[in-house]
Design a protein around this motif. Structure first.
Motif, mmCIF file in Angstrom:
data_model
loop_
_atom_site.group_PDB
_atom_site.id
_atom_site.type_symbol
_atom_site.label_atom_id
_atom_site.label_comp_id
_atom_site.label_asym_id
_atom_site.label_seq_id
_atom_site.Cartn_x
_atom_site.Cartn_y
_atom_site.Cartn_z
ATOM 1 N N SER A 196 0.830 -1.202 0.000
ATOM 2 C CA SER A 196 0.000 0.000 0.000
ATOM 3 C C SER A 196 0.869 1.259 0.000
ATOM 4 O O SER A 196 0.586 2.226 -0.719
ATOM 5 C CB SER A 196 -0.914 -0.011 1.230
ATOM 6 O OG SER A 196 -1.763 1.110 1.228
ATOM 7 N N GLU A 197 1.943 1.239 0.772
ATOM 8 C CA GLU A 197 2.859 2.381 0.808
ATOM 9 C C GLU A 197 3.620 2.512 -0.513
ATOM 10 O O GLU A 197 3.781 3.625 -1.046
ATOM 11 C CB GLU A 197 3.841 2.218 1.979
ATOM 12 C CG GLU A 197 4.737 3.415 2.212
ATOM 13 C CD GLU A 197 3.976 4.669 2.601
ATOM 14 O OE1 GLU A 197 4.488 5.775 2.313
ATOM 15 O OE2 GLU A 197 2.875 4.553 3.180
ATOM 16 N N LEU A 198 4.101 1.405 -1.058
ATOM 17 C CA LEU A 198 4.815 1.420 -2.337
ATOM 18 C C LEU A 198 3.931 1.962 -3.448
ATOM 19 O O LEU A 198 4.401 2.693 -4.333
ATOM 20 C CB LEU A 198 5.292 0.001 -2.675
ATOM 21 C CG LEU A 198 6.029 -0.199 -4.003
ATOM 22 C CD1 LEU A 198 7.298 0.643 -4.057
ATOM 23 C CD2 LEU A 198 6.358 -1.681 -4.214
ATOM 24 N N ASN A 199 2.666 1.645 -3.385
ATOM 25 C CA ASN A 199 1.717 2.083 -4.406
ATOM 26 C C ASN A 199 1.569 3.596 -4.461
ATOM 27 O O ASN A 199 1.149 4.148 -5.481
ATOM 28 C CB ASN A 199 0.350 1.438 -4.130
ATOM 29 C CG ASN A 199 -0.601 1.561 -5.299
ATOM 30 O OD1 ASN A 199 -0.224 1.349 -6.452
ATOM 31 N ND2 ASN A 199 -1.839 1.906 -5.014
ATOM 32 N N LYS A 200 1.933 4.280 -3.378
ATOM 33 C CA LYS A 200 1.859 5.741 -3.341
ATOM 34 C C LYS A 200 3.022 6.390 -4.093
ATOM 35 O O LYS A 200 2.949 7.578 -4.428
ATOM 36 C CB LYS A 200 1.867 6.222 -1.888
ATOM 37 C CG LYS A 200 0.685 5.758 -1.065
ATOM 38 C CD LYS A 200 0.851 6.163 0.391
ATOM 39 C CE LYS A 200 -0.270 5.610 1.263
ATOM 40 N NZ LYS A 200 -0.073 5.963 2.706
#
Length: 315
Positions: A144-148
């Motif tokens: 989820s963080e990488l997707n940002k």
């Protein structure tokens, strides 16, 4: 939205190359305004299913023909990129973790690898191949963080929506597990691609179409369609030697794929539509090594029938 007429009486909005289905090339051109290619990488990821014998068609970890797992990740990326650039110069890149189950391991180790790639010029995304049963809360939080920070794609192997088939091929998870994994990824806004296999033993055409209908209802972003092939030195090869079960002909495969495409929403990206076996490792079917012939036959059949992706989708 790009829209092109592909015949006198058919209009399909997601095409730039006269296809009647939504290709990955079309998606990338619309999203990035450029040719984008995936650079395959191998970080030595294992698979949790190996401990229980593995899928019957598996001869080991999925390894690209051009990735070199003996190199450090940046050297590996650069070496593979040079090979890809010979065909597609002046393109953008996606770091593609293709080999093995890439969320079956340490999150911190994986993050350290990805961080080295995200700073490379013209890297616009990360694609991670994995299984639905290896997405822990820790991994989901990281993804989820990488997707940002980049365009993230998670590729999940399903193969079939028939639980009896999954048991037969010793897949190691059921359909419910896959459903939950996609739900978790979609809740986090993560682009999700499903892998399926046509021609699995004992499956009918209806079974294969039902798999696509299931994925369409699940709301996947993309799909990779593979044809079952029988590699040497696998459990599947032993079964085939004893039973000589039916392997789809090229015409059967083309017919099934054409029908499957009709049940997919128009915005589902068709990332792959046939397999790519290594000829020296292949027992059957031999027609599969002629990849572009298969692609051309699919195109011709869709024109002949005057059909296109999503034309059987009902609101």
């Amino acid at each position: 939205m790009i829209q092109y007429e592909i015949s006198g009486d058919i209009m399909f909005k997601n095409t730039i190359d006269n296809k009647r289905y939504y290709t990955l090339n079309c998606f990338f051109r619309k999203k990035f305004g450029s040719k984008v290619f995936k650079v395959p990488l191998d970080i030595g990821s294992n698979c949790p299913n190996f401990n229980s014998g593995g899928c019957i068609y598996c001869s080991g970890r999925s390894v690209s023909n051009i990735s070199d797992g003996s190199l450090d990740i940046v050297s590996q990326f650069n070496k593979a990129k040079v090979i890809m650039e010979r065909k597609w110069p002046n393109s953008l890149y996606i770091a593609y973790f293709q080999s093995g189950t890439n969320t079956y391991g340490s999150v911190s180790n994986f993050k350290s690898i990805v961080d080295k790639l995200l700073v490379i010029n013209k890297v616009v995304g990360v694609s991670i191949a994995t299984r639905p049963d290896t997405l822990s809360d820790e991994w989901l939080d990281y993804l989820s963080e990488l997707n940002k920070h980049t365009f993230l794609t998670i590729e999940l192997g399903l193969q079939s929506s028939n639980d009896e088939t999954l048991k037969f091929i010793n897949r190691g998870h059921d359909v419910k597990c896959f459903t939950e994994a996609v739900k978790n990824l979609r809740e986090r806004g993560i682009f999700t691609v499903a892998h399926i296999i046509n021609g699995l033993p004992n499956e009918t055409k209806e079974d294969m179409i039902n798999t696509v209908k299931y994925l369409n209802q699940l709301g996947i972003d993309g799909i990779k369609i593979h044809m079952l092939y029988i590699p040497k030195n696998t459990k599947l090869a032993s079964i085939y030697e004893k039973e000589k079960f039916h392997v789809l002909s090229r015409d059967e495969y083309v017919d099934i794929v054409c029908e499957q495409l009709r049940y997919l929403n128009e915005d589902v990206i068709i990332e792959r539509i046939t397999g790519d076996p290594i000829e020296s490792e292949l027992i059957a079917p031999t027609w599969l090594v002629k990849k572009f012939c298969v692609l051309n036959e699919i195109d011709k059949e869709m024109v002949k029938r005057n059909i296109y992706q999503s034309d059987l989708v009902r609101d």
